[in-house]
Design an enzyme around this catalytic site. Structure first.
Site, PDB file in Angstrom:
ATOM      1  N   ASP A   1       0.828  -1.206   0.000  1.00 12.97           N
ATOM      2  CA  ASP A   1       0.000   0.000   0.000  1.00 12.97           C
ATOM      3  C   ASP A   1       0.862   1.256   0.000  1.00 12.97           C
ATOM      4  OD1 ASP A   1       0.881  -0.144   2.624  1.00 12.97           O
ATOM      5  OD2 ASP A   1      -1.114  -0.135   3.533  1.00 12.97           O
ATOM      6  N   SER A   2       2.187   1.061   0.028  1.00 12.55           N
ATOM      7  CA  SER A   2       3.126   2.167  -0.211  1.00 12.55           C
ATOM      8  C   SER A   2       2.874   2.823  -1.558  1.00 12.55           C
ATOM      9  CB  SER A   2       4.563   1.652  -0.139  1.00 12.55           C
ATOM     10  OG  SER A   2       4.733   0.488  -0.937  1.00 12.55           O
TER      11      SER A   2
ATOM     12  N   LYS B   1      -0.948  -9.402   3.557  1.00 13.37           N
ATOM     13  CA  LYS B   1      -0.222  -8.861   4.714  1.00 13.37           C
ATOM     14  C   LYS B   1      -1.113  -7.850   5.413  1.00 13.37           C
ATOM     15  CE  LYS B   1       3.386  -5.989   4.219  1.00 13.37           C
ATOM     16  NZ  LYS B   1       2.957  -4.745   4.939  1.00 13.37           N
TER      17      LYS B   1
ATOM     18  N   GLU C   1      -1.413  -5.249   9.068  1.00 17.87           N
ATOM     19  CA  GLU C   1      -0.660  -4.583  10.121  1.00 17.87           C
ATOM     20  C   GLU C   1      -1.431  -4.603  11.434  1.00 17.87           C
ATOM     21  OE1 GLU C   1       0.982  -1.189   6.972  1.00 17.87           O
ATOM     22  OE2 GLU C   1       0.200  -0.575   8.919  1.00 17.87           O
TER      23      GLU C   1
ATOM     24  N   GLU D   1       9.099  -3.939  10.966  1.00 15.66           N
ATOM     25  CA  GLU D   1       9.541  -2.650  10.417  1.00 15.66           C
ATOM     26  C   GLU D   1      10.011  -1.736  11.534  1.00 15.66           C
ATOM     27  OE1 GLU D   1       8.070   1.068   7.581  1.00 15.66           O
ATOM     28  OE2 GLU D   1       6.814  -0.728   7.774  1.00 15.66           O
TER      29      GLU D   1
END
Length: 264
Positions: A45-46, A112, A114, A181
């Site tokens: 999603d960067s 993925k 978060e 991260e």
């Protein structure tokens, strides 16, 4: 190269060979990353920042992620495709299942998401429905407003213990991979040793089972903001993009990247 699967990644962890991962958002870069020998493509999603020009990942939608996943799939030959579930697309089990179905049908091999320990029931439900999951811990960009910015997580002993406990809990819930991260290298090493699934790091030191970077960052295309400490520009010593991608893979495999200056 034969198709990379979760079994492939588990074997790399067991043998100690580092896993390489890079982002890609279209068919062209997907093909280039495959040709460089990267095992995992992250459709991140960067893209909200590096492609759409937003100041965070929050505006990205499931439809955006599905569109770019389809494009990456067309250029992919052997890499495992991991796709981010975007902001607020998995607040409960039902929405997580619906969002993941769209991404898996678009070509993802794994999603993925978060968060922290609260993800356990969502991960369990996804796995029960055939969706492999990577759990993203530490600095979670979707929670940037809660975290007060892009800051290293787990510096204090109490915070580090919580992240370690969450990592174990999410593995127990069925996560097939973890991504750490911006955590101190000591913590990343402890988590990598404590779990049996592969651990990918970004700003987490060289002791994790593998590394990931945003492809625009490692090609020196970062614009409009300061380059993060954990990034290396692999274009500086290369004449073209394919050469830079191969140099990244080689540096990760030889444990030359990340170096001490890229760690916390």
């Amino acid at each position: 190269m034969p198709n990379v699967t979760l079994t492939t990644l588990s074997k790399l962890k067991q043998t100690g060979e580092k896993i390489t991962c890079l982002t890609a958002y279209d068919a062209t870069f997907s093909q280039l990353v495959n040709e460089a020998g990267v095992e995992v493509i992250l459709v991140g999603d960067s893209l909200g920042m590096v492609l759409q020009g937003n100041d965070s990942t929050l505006p990205v939608t499931v439809a955006d992620m599905a569109y770019h996943t389809r494009a990456v799939k067309r250029g992919n030959s052997s890499a495992l495709i991991m796709v981010d579930l975007p902001f607020m697309s998995y607040p409960n089990v039902d929405q997580a299942l619906a969002s993941s179905a769209q991404l898996m049908q678009a070509g993802a091999h794994m999603v993925k998401l978060e968060g922290a320990g609260w993800l356990a029931p969502i991960i369990k439900a996804l796995v029960q429905n055939g969706v492999p999951v990577c759990a993203h811990l530490g600095l979670t960009p979707q929670a940037v407003n809660l975290l007060g910015g892009y800051k290293v997580q787990g510096r204090l002993d109490e915070q580090a213990q919580v992240i370690l406990d969450d990592a174990k809990a999410l593995e127990a819930a069925g996560a097939s991979m973890l991504l750490l991260e911006c955590v101190p290298s000591v913590l990343a090493n402890a988590i990598t040793e404590a779990v049996s699934v592969p651990v990918i790091g970004i700003g987490a030191g060289s002791g994790t089972d593998g590394q990931v970077l945003v492809v625009h960052d490692m090609l020196g295309l970062t614009r409009g903001h300061r380059q993060p400490r954990f990034v290396k520009n692999f274009m500086l010593d290369q004449q073209d993009v394919p050469g830079a991608l191969r140099a990244y893979v080689e540096a990760v495999k030889k444990v030359e990247f990340p170096a001490a200056e890229h760690e916390f």
